[in-house]
Design a protein around this motif. Structure first.
Motif, PDB file in Angstrom:
ATOM      1  N   ARG A   1       0.947  -1.224   0.143  1.00 36.97           N
ATOM      2  CA  ARG A   1      -0.086   0.065  -0.129  1.00 36.97           C
ATOM      3  C   ARG A   1       0.836   1.420   0.081  1.00 36.97           C
ATOM      4  NH1 ARG A   1      -2.174   3.238   4.034  1.00 36.97           N
ATOM      5  NH2 ARG A   1      -1.087   2.402   5.585  1.00 36.97           N
ATOM      6  N   LEU A   2       1.902   1.248   0.700  1.00 36.00           N
ATOM      7  CA  LEU A   2       2.968   2.436   0.825  1.00 36.00           C
ATOM      8  C   LEU A   2       3.948   2.406  -0.325  1.00 36.00           C
ATOM      9  CD1 LEU A   2       3.031   2.301   4.639  1.00 36.00           C
ATOM     10  CD2 LEU A   2       1.534   3.881   3.497  1.00 36.00           C
ATOM     11  N   GLY A   3       4.176   1.341  -0.908  1.00 35.98           N
ATOM     12  CA  GLY A   3       5.010   1.249  -1.947  1.00 35.98           C
ATOM     13  C   GLY A   3       6.447   1.198  -1.168  1.00 35.98           C
ATOM     14  N   LEU A   4       6.576   0.401  -0.203  1.00 39.83           N
ATOM     15  CA  LEU A   4       7.928   0.283   0.556  1.00 39.83           C
ATOM     16  C   LEU A   4       8.740  -0.824   0.159  1.00 39.83           C
ATOM     17  CD1 LEU A   4       6.722   1.009   3.877  1.00 39.83           C
ATOM     18  CD2 LEU A   4       7.782   2.515   2.496  1.00 39.83           C
ATOM     19  N   ALA A   5       9.967  -0.909   0.074  1.00 38.79           N
ATOM     20  CA  ALA A   5      10.735  -2.095  -0.292  1.00 38.79           C
ATOM     21  C   ALA A   5      11.059  -3.156   0.699  1.00 38.79           C
ATOM     22  CB  ALA A   5      12.089  -1.540  -0.835  1.00 38.79           C
ATOM     23  N   VAL A   6       9.716  -3.643   1.063  1.00 42.12           N
ATOM     24  CA  VAL A   6      10.060  -4.866   2.157  1.00 42.12           C
ATOM     25  C   VAL A   6       9.341  -6.094   1.610  1.00 42.12           C
ATOM     26  CG1 VAL A   6       9.000  -5.183   4.641  1.00 42.12           C
ATOM     27  CG2 VAL A   6       9.558  -2.930   3.651  1.00 42.12           C
ATOM     28  N   ARG A   7      10.081  -7.101   1.767  1.00 41.68           N
ATOM     29  CA  ARG A   7       9.757  -8.533   1.428  1.00 41.68           C
ATOM     30  C   ARG A   7       9.470  -9.397   2.703  1.00 41.68           C
ATOM     31  NH1 ARG A   7      14.892 -11.686  -1.403  1.00 41.68           N
ATOM     32  NH2 ARG A   7      16.285 -11.536   0.386  1.00 41.68           N
ATOM     33  N   THR A   8       8.720 -10.373   2.529  1.00 39.78           N
ATOM     34  CA  THR A   8       8.448 -11.135   3.748  1.00 39.78           C
ATOM     35  C   THR A   8       8.763 -12.736   3.433  1.00 39.78           C
ATOM     36  OG1 THR A   8       5.981 -11.436   3.092  1.00 39.78           O
ATOM     37  CG2 THR A   8       6.766  -9.534   4.670  1.00 39.78           C
ATOM     38  N   ARG A   9       9.251 -13.095   4.655  1.00 39.37           N
ATOM     39  CA  ARG A   9       9.568 -14.478   4.385  1.00 39.37           C
ATOM     40  C   ARG A   9       9.015 -15.302   5.739  1.00 39.37           C
ATOM     41  NH1 ARG A   9      10.329 -13.164   0.217  1.00 39.37           N
ATOM     42  NH2 ARG A   9      12.059 -13.020  -1.196  1.00 39.37           N
ATOM     43  N   TRP A  10       8.712 -16.564   5.307  1.00 36.33           N
ATOM     44  CA  TRP A  10       8.238 -17.356   6.700  1.00 36.33           C
ATOM     45  C   TRP A  10       9.273 -18.314   7.080  1.00 36.33           C
ATOM     46  CZ3 TRP A  10       8.334 -22.404   8.000  1.00 36.33           C
ATOM     47  CH2 TRP A  10       7.846 -22.843   9.268  1.00 36.33           C
ATOM     48  N   ALA A  11       9.472 -18.501   8.349  1.00 42.27           N
ATOM     49  CA  ALA A  11      10.503 -19.392   8.870  1.00 42.27           C
ATOM     50  C   ALA A  11      10.100 -19.740  10.471  1.00 42.27           C
ATOM     51  CB  ALA A  11      11.655 -18.949   8.859  1.00 42.27           C
ATOM     52  N   ASP A  12      10.234 -20.980  10.819  1.00 34.95           N
ATOM     53  CA  ASP A  12      10.384 -21.125  12.158  1.00 34.95           C
ATOM     54  C   ASP A  12      11.839 -21.271  12.434  1.00 34.95           C
ATOM     55  OD1 ASP A  12      10.817 -22.423  14.624  1.00 34.95           O
ATOM     56  OD2 ASP A  12       8.692 -23.008  14.643  1.00 34.95           O
ATOM     57  N   LEU A  13      12.491 -20.178  13.212  1.00 37.68           N
ATOM     58  CA  LEU A  13      14.029 -20.089  13.360  1.00 37.68           C
ATOM     59  C   LEU A  13      14.416 -21.362  14.027  1.00 37.68           C
ATOM     60  CD1 LEU A  13      14.299 -16.190  14.352  1.00 37.68           C
ATOM     61  CD2 LEU A  13      14.438 -17.417  12.157  1.00 37.68           C
ATOM     62  N   ARG A  14      13.694 -22.205  14.861  1.00 40.71           N
ATOM     63  CA  ARG A  14      14.281 -23.346  15.185  1.00 40.71           C
ATOM     64  C   ARG A  14      14.648 -24.329  14.159  1.00 40.71           C
ATOM     65  NH1 ARG A  14       9.362 -23.675  19.554  1.00 40.71           N
ATOM     66  NH2 ARG A  14       8.337 -22.995  17.352  1.00 40.71           N
ATOM     67  N   LEU A  15      14.082 -23.989  13.051  1.00 44.08           N
ATOM     68  CA  LEU A  15      14.089 -25.018  11.769  1.00 44.08           C
ATOM     69  C   LEU A  15      15.097 -24.547  10.843  1.00 44.08           C
ATOM     70  CD1 LEU A  15      10.509 -26.565  11.663  1.00 44.08           C
ATOM     71  CD2 LEU A  15      12.426 -27.406  12.766  1.00 44.08           C
ATOM     72  N   GLY A  16      15.394 -23.169  11.082  1.00 44.14           N
ATOM     73  CA  GLY A  16      16.277 -22.792   9.914  1.00 44.14           C
ATOM     74  C   GLY A  16      16.116 -21.393   9.517  1.00 44.14           C
ATOM     75  N   LEU A  17      17.010 -20.757   8.969  1.00 48.57           N
ATOM     76  CA  LEU A  17      16.767 -19.354   8.256  1.00 48.57           C
ATOM     77  C   LEU A  17      16.569 -19.560   6.777  1.00 48.57           C
ATOM     78  CD1 LEU A  17      17.123 -16.274   9.085  1.00 48.57           C
ATOM     79  CD2 LEU A  17      19.186 -16.516   8.009  1.00 48.57           C
ATOM     80  N   PRO A  18      15.387 -18.698   6.168  1.00 47.88           N
ATOM     81  CA  PRO A  18      14.977 -19.025   4.687  1.00 47.88           C
ATOM     82  C   PRO A  18      16.130 -18.961   3.810  1.00 47.88           C
ATOM     83  CG  PRO A  18      13.469 -17.583   5.921  1.00 47.88           C
ATOM     84  CD  PRO A  18      14.467 -17.830   6.916  1.00 47.88           C
ATOM     85  N   ALA A  19      16.296 -19.521   2.772  1.00 44.46           N
ATOM     86  CA  ALA A  19      17.337 -19.797   2.029  1.00 44.46           C
ATOM     87  C   ALA A  19      17.777 -18.461   1.078  1.00 44.46           C
ATOM     88  CB  ALA A  19      17.261 -20.721   0.845  1.00 44.46           C
ATOM     89  N   SER A  20      16.631 -17.674   1.139  1.00 42.05           N
ATOM     90  CA  SER A  20      16.950 -16.507   0.432  1.00 42.05           C
ATOM     91  C   SER A  20      17.333 -15.405   1.242  1.00 42.05           C
ATOM     92  CB  SER A  20      15.542 -15.824  -0.352  1.00 42.05           C
ATOM     93  OG  SER A  20      14.451 -15.572   0.672  1.00 42.05           O
ATOM     94  N   THR A  21      17.497 -15.569   2.521  1.00 41.20           N
ATOM     95  CA  THR A  21      18.084 -14.580   3.363  1.00 41.20           C
ATOM     96  C   THR A  21      19.440 -15.021   4.157  1.00 41.20           C
ATOM     97  OG1 THR A  21      17.042 -15.363   5.358  1.00 41.20           O
ATOM     98  CG2 THR A  21      15.811 -13.887   4.040  1.00 41.20           C
TER      99      THR A  21
END
Length: 560
Positions: free
Chosen positions: A217-237
């Motif tokens: 809505r605000l035109g911001l460069a923010v992307r979101t990723r799902w992860a349970d950090l006990r199982l790992g960090l997303p590959a793209s991050t």
């Protein structure tokens, strides 16, 4: 007259630093009469830390009305300590509803309450509009979940975090990783400095959907990723960011894990920094010591600690406040972080079934044998998760984190997965991580909300007690279903790449460059992400986006 709430001023303390101030000694506690010997004794017991109560007394006697929560947050003092003070002055308190104050004769000498270690308070007055916008966004955000230790930060806190990042670091073209972001620091930073690229990693699907919606809505460069950090960090991050910030569960286990994931997310191993919000009650320094020991084990340098920098709409046990740490990794940080994440358990929170105190144990009863656990002739070829040793002792086994991190070496037809309490949110990803024809999932308890809509393109689900049976379906033969199924069947691969190849095959006339452009137009969120880290709201949008890509104009792409 209805009492008004104390106004939150730009410096977040309510009083201006006037330079030279006089702080009363023990014998000069505001109010003065001998009848208040209990107050004097309480202040005296705190010694040099008695400024907390002097500030509270000065605030109570300045004519404004206070709630207990307001006073706790303003003074960054635990609820128990403030309650002890209020008991001593209870006979003189003026009350109106849930608000109170002391008579004017308690005002005493002026006490400066400007936090001495706040390096950006002077910048906040020019950002009143941004603070107001953040207050509104925080008020409209999904309510916090106590089982995830959610407590919302105030609007001025997240703006001050963004101001500190902007004042301390060069943010043009920088990348910021928010490891958990119930506080919406991502949005504040992107609005303050559009030149920074922000990624949010969180386990709460509601938060991810809300942040993504507001960013769109605000035109911001923010992307979101799902992860349970006990199982790992997303590959793209992984190895993606220049800076990382986190406000984790306030246990040594939670802080250690979240900060270790921050380190994994840094691409700049020489100049990268980690910002950590952590607080403990002034009554329990031993808890802070345990957390600092966990940080020390990660071989991090404490460049700065700003006391009481963060203020919260809750967390009164720790004074509705937390310190802000600036941490710098060393060359020894990454081996230590790998060891920390490899040994992580599921109990990292302060409350609920995943709390450290609950001592969560294996969810599969050790008395279960292969015959009782797998009825109907179902014999799994692979056991995923923690299983008792006597269950199919010769079957290959895989950890949950490994299962999500990379494709299994073989292609098993039947898989059994054990999901411990607290990791139920990973169920859709654990099922999508395999192409097995049938999967049996054992949970700690009967699932309350089975995500059938997310998995419908791939599995038929049935539930019996705490067991979920997932049977792989035959895909429909229309173009949309074929492309969608191919994407979901390659859950570990980059979504846009799989989609591009499937789209070219169906449409025929598209070049690779044209197909990439089509996908970017209909699903700008699909770039550089895998199915396993895509938030649920994006997975639900995927079918419609695939359908749109079948008819979207090709543009003027060239072969590539």
């Amino acid at each position: 007259m209805e009492p008004s709430a104390p106004a939150e001023s730009g410096d977040h303390t309510g009083l201006t630093n006037t330079g030279t101030t006089h702080t009363p000694g023990v014998s000069e506690v505001p109010g003065g009469p001998a009848a208040h010997e209990g107050v004097r004794a309480l202040v005296a017991r705190l010694g040099v830390d008695g400024r907390r109560l002097r500030i509270a007394l000065a605030a109570l006697g300045d004519g404004r009305w206070w709630t207990l929560a307001d006073l706790v947050r303003r003074t960054a003092t635990s609820r128990r300590t403030i309650e002890a003070l209020l008991r001593e002055v209870d006979g003189e308190l003026e009350r109106s509803g849930d608000r109170f104050r002391l008579p004017a004769h308690w005002a005493g000498q002026e006490v400066s309450t400007l936090a001495p270690a706040d390096p950006v308070a002077h910048l906040l007055s020019d950002r009143a509009e941004l603070v107001a916008r953040m207050d509104e966004l925080i008020a409209k955000a999904p309510r916090g979940r106590h089982t995830l230790d959610h407590v919302a930060a105030t609007g001025d806190t997240v703006v001050r975090r963004a101001l500190l990042l902007d004042a301390r670091f060069w943010l043009d073209d920088a990348r910021l990783l928010c490891v958990g972001d119930h506080d919406l620091t991502s949005l504040a930073t992107a609005m303050l400095h559009p030149g920074v690229e922000v990624t949010v990693v969180d386990v709460d699907e509601r938060i991810l959907a809300y942040i993504a919606g507001q960013a769109d809505r605000l035109g911001l460069a923010v992307r979101t990723r799902w992860a349970d950090l006990r199982l790992g960090l997303p590959a793209s991050t992984q190895a993606w960011a220049d800076l990382a910030i986190t406000d984790p569960p306030y246990t040594p286990e939670g802080v250690g894990l979240f900060v270790a994931r921050c380190a994994e997310g840094l691409r700049d191993r020489e100049q990268g920094r980690i910002m950590l919000a952590y607080g403990a009650s002034e009554r329990t320094p031993a808890l802070a010591l345990k957390v600092q020991q966990a940080l020390s084990q990660l071989n991090l340098v404490n460049e700065a600690i700003y006391p009481d920098f963060n203020r919260y709409l809750g967390a009164e046990a720790i004074g509705s406040a937390a310190d802000l740490y600036v941490l710098r990794p060393t060359t020894r940080t990454w081996p230590a972080a790998a060891a920390r994440t490899d040994s992580s358990g599921t109990a990292i929170y302060t409350q609920g079934p995943q709390s450290v105190e609950s001592a969560v144990t294996s969810t599969v009863d050790s008395t279960v044998d292969s015959a009782a656990g797998f009825e109907g002739g179902f014999v799994p070829e692979v056991l995923v998760g923690e299983w008792p040793r006597d269950v199919l002792p010769r079957a290959p086994r895989a950890r949950l984190a490994t299962w999500l991190a990379k494709p299994y070496a073989s292609a098993p037809a039947r898989v059994a997965i054990s999901v411990p309490a607290g990791l139920e949110a990973a169920l859709p990803r654990l099922l999508l991580a395999t192409r097995a024809g049938e999967v049996r999932v054992t949970l700690a308890a009967a699932p309350g909300n089975l995500p059938a809509d997310l998995l419908a393109p791939v599995y038929d689900l049935t539930v019996e007690g705490a067991s979920v049976r997932a049977v792989r379906t035959t895909p429909h033969q229309d173009d949309t279903a074929r492309i969608l199924r191919r994407v979901l069947d390659n859950a570990h691969g980059k979504l846009a790449n799989t989609w591009r190849e499937a789209l070219i095959k169906v449409r025929g006339e598209l070049t690779k460059k044209q197909a990439r452009a089509v996908i970017a137009a209909v699903a700008p969120w699909a770039d550089d992400v895998t199915v396993l880290e895509l938030p649920a709201h994006r997975l639900l949008e995927l079918r419609a986006a695939v359908e749109s890509s079948l008819s979207a104009p090709a543009g003027a792409g060239s072969p590539g």
